[in-house]
Scaffold this motif. Structure first.
Motif, short mmCIF file in Angstrom:
data_model
loop_
_atom_site.label_atom_id
_atom_site.label_comp_id
_atom_site.label_asym_id
_atom_site.label_seq_id
_atom_site.Cartn_x
_atom_site.Cartn_y
_atom_site.Cartn_z
N UNK A 137 33.15 14.40 21.00
CA UNK A 137 33.02 13.64 22.25
C UNK A 137 31.94 14.25 23.14
N UNK A 138 31.88 15.57 23.19
CA UNK A 138 30.84 16.23 23.97
C UNK A 138 29.46 15.90 23.39
N UNK A 139 29.36 15.87 22.07
CA UNK A 139 28.09 15.52 21.43
C UNK A 139 27.65 14.11 21.76
N UNK A 140 28.59 13.18 21.80
CA UNK A 140 28.29 11.80 22.14
C UNK A 140 27.80 11.69 23.57
N UNK A 141 28.41 12.44 24.47
CA UNK A 141 28.14 12.31 25.90
C UNK A 141 26.99 13.16 26.42
N UNK A 142 26.77 14.35 25.84
CA UNK A 142 25.85 15.30 26.46
C UNK A 142 24.66 15.72 25.61
N UNK A 202 25.53 21.60 18.39
CA UNK A 202 24.18 21.04 18.38
C UNK A 202 24.05 19.97 17.29
N UNK A 203 24.68 20.18 16.15
CA UNK A 203 24.63 19.17 15.08
C UNK A 203 25.30 17.89 15.53
N UNK A 204 26.50 18.00 16.11
CA UNK A 204 27.19 16.80 16.59
C UNK A 204 26.36 16.10 17.66
N UNK A 218 38.56 14.14 9.23
CA UNK A 218 37.63 14.35 10.32
C UNK A 218 36.65 13.19 10.46
N UNK A 219 36.15 12.67 9.36
CA UNK A 219 35.21 11.54 9.41
C UNK A 219 35.88 10.32 10.03
N UNK A 220 37.07 9.98 9.57
CA UNK A 220 37.78 8.79 10.08
C UNK A 220 38.12 8.97 11.57
N UNK A 221 38.64 10.14 11.94
CA UNK A 221 39.01 10.38 13.34
C UNK A 221 37.79 10.33 14.25
N UNK A 222 36.69 10.91 13.82
CA UNK A 222 35.47 10.89 14.65
C UNK A 222 34.93 9.48 14.78
N UNK A 223 34.89 8.75 13.68
CA UNK A 223 34.39 7.37 13.74
C UNK A 223 35.26 6.52 14.66
N UNK A 224 36.57 6.65 14.52
CA UNK A 224 37.49 5.86 15.34
C UNK A 224 37.32 6.21 16.82
N UNK A 225 37.36 7.50 17.14
CA UNK A 225 37.25 7.90 18.55
C UNK A 225 35.88 7.55 19.13
#
Length: 178
Positions: free
Chosen positions: A46-51, A89-91, A153-160
């Motif tokens: 979520x931090x990667x998406x936002x910042x 940094x990757x995210x 992890x892939x499914x949870x990240x994609x969903x969120x």
């Protein structure tokens, strides 16, 4: 050139995500001396998406350092803080201002899994504890954990990243950050 302004809401949101990372890592995880299973990837993604990559890397490194200072579970080793920065940094690189597709989430998760979980972490553990990295018995739990946890992890990240409407709620607070 216009300076980026970081307001109190942005700092508060980043602090909340850092605190969640500390809680997930230190309290809501299964951990042995050589293996950890946690949900830290959720606030980190979520931090990667936002910042973005830089601030997510910094936030992840801060979370690792604060968690280690407040709730130590072993000796401090700067390699793990480097791991936290690199994974953040990757995210941030893969998710910030980009559409979260299955391919993007899969690639970011695969890169973190291989680079951090299967290369750097064993390297640091080997340096810290003198673990013989050629011993297959040491690798079996680590490989099994990553095989099982990777799709979760892939499914949870994609969903969120796509289904939770947090972006609309945060547009006001992040308007000054962009």
């Amino acid at each position: 050139m216009k300076k980026k302004r970081i307001d109190a809401r942005t700092i508060t949101l980043m602090s909340l995500l850092i605190a969640l990372m500390v809680v997930f890592t230190r309290f809501i995880s299964f951990e042995t001396q050589f293996l950890r299973i946690s949900l830290t990837f959720i606030p980190e993604s979520l931090m990667g998406i936002l910042f973005g990559p830089f601030w997510t890397g910094i936030g992840s490194a801060v979370a690792d350092t604060v968690g280690m200072m407040l709730f130590p579970k072993g000796p401090y080793f700067p390699g793990f803080t480097l791991n936290a920065f690199i994974s953040g940094a990757i995210y941030g690189f893969f998710y910030y201002k980009k559409e979260l597709t299955w391919k993007r989430v899969f690639t970011a998760t695969l890169l973190v899994t291989v680079l951090i979980h299967l290369f750097l972490t064993p390297l640091w553990l080997g340096l810290m504890y003198g673990v013989n990295l050629s011993n297959i018995a040491w690798w079996i739990p680590r490989i099994l954990k990553n095989i099982i946890f990777f799709p979760i992890q892939v499914v949870a990240t994609y969903y969120l990243g796509n289904k939770v409407p947090y972006k609309q709620l945060l547009n006001k607070s992040l308007a000054n950050f962009k």
